[in-house]
Design an enzyme around this catalytic site. Sequence first.
Site, PDB file in Angstrom:
ATOM      1  N   PRO A  15       0.830  -1.207   0.000  1.00 32.92           N
ATOM      2  CG  PRO A  15      -0.820  -1.590   1.585  1.00 32.92           C
ATOM      3  CD  PRO A  15       0.500  -2.111   1.108  1.00 32.92           C
ATOM      4  CD  GLU A  16       2.666   2.987  -4.411  1.00 33.98           C
ATOM      5  OE1 GLU A  16       2.717   4.157  -4.820  1.00 33.98           O
ATOM      6  OE2 GLU A  16       2.849   2.004  -5.153  1.00 33.98           O
TER       7      GLU A  16
ATOM      8  CG  HIS B 126      -5.188 -14.834   6.956  1.00 36.16           C
ATOM      9  ND1 HIS B 126      -4.325 -15.888   7.101  1.00 36.16           N
ATOM     10  CD2 HIS B 126      -5.843 -15.022   5.785  1.00 36.16           C
ATOM     11  CE1 HIS B 126      -4.443 -16.693   6.051  1.00 36.16           C
ATOM     12  NE2 HIS B 126      -5.349 -16.191   5.243  1.00 36.16           N
TER      13      HIS B 126
ATOM     14  NE  ARG C 170       0.885 -11.858  -0.089  1.00 39.39           N
ATOM     15  CZ  ARG C 170       1.023 -11.219  -1.261  1.00 39.39           C
ATOM     16  NH1 ARG C 170       1.852 -10.188  -1.353  1.00 39.39           N
ATOM     17  NH2 ARG C 170       0.351 -11.607  -2.319  1.00 39.39           N
TER      18      ARG C 170
ATOM     19  NE  ARG D  57      19.264  12.349  -2.060  1.00 37.20           N
ATOM     20  CZ  ARG D  57      18.393  11.494  -1.505  1.00 37.20           C
ATOM     21  NH1 ARG D  57      18.069  10.389  -2.148  1.00 37.20           N
ATOM     22  NH2 ARG D  57      17.870  11.743  -0.329  1.00 37.20           N
TER      23      ARG D  57
END
Length: 290
Positions: A2-3, A96, A116, A165
Amino acid sequence: MPELPEVETVRAGLEKWVSGRVIADAEVRHPRSIRRHLAGAADFTARLRNRRLGIARRRGKYLWLQLDDADESLVGHLGMSGQLLVRPASAADEPHLHVRIGFVDGGPQLRFVDQRTFGGLLIDELVPAADRPDDTVPSLIAHIARDPLDPAFDAAVFLDRLRRRSSGIKRALLDQSLISGVGNIYADEALWRAKLHGERVSSGLRRPAVLALLAEVRAVLAEAIVAGGTSFDALYVNVNGESGYFDRTLNVYGRAGEPCRRCGTPIRRAAFMNRSSYFCPRCQRPPRAR
């Protein structure tokens, strides 16, 4: 993973359904789900009992709710498949279900479900934010930069640090110490909108190009939040178990071989940091080999 849009969607649900409520008790059903709470399950549940949850906040992909008015917070990370669900106490347990939190008002429970088990919950102290001492964040995530939708996000600082960068621009967008909440999907989408190839060197971008990219990052994140995030399977849902639908409007991500919506050229997929990058080879010209 998820973002920001998916995490923000969950945060808004927590704000609506659990902020301000007092915890009656908590049950840890899988120790891995609180592995970052080093004191263990008994301590975790004891420290939550009779505590009132404050407003729901996020920093990048982390969520937290302050406990009472103390310098402590309940912190959550969804990992790959974590779900924070609001369910009636009478609802059947999910397959779960790892953590259950009940409230003194007898209303819907807060449940942490994770197929997971890469995500988890913990109680963490709140510390002053590095850029704003009057603000606080959990100590675990104090090193994470603000996200571009945060009102306190400093675009000038971001631009200055980015242009120092030597890495590719996509790699820089995924660096949570530089800018948080942007993951693989939304980086690809923003780069396509800005007509920039992900391997363009950050230090070689001019100021207008960086500002234009930042605007596209903000735009795609905001649009995804309105759509409830991106759901490719049943693992990402909001607190009510509903999927997002931003995947219906993705321009490049997951569309290898399909025509670019802007020029018609087939979208390409390339390996990137054990993941995939998607781009239009015409709209997003690759940089010349150095």
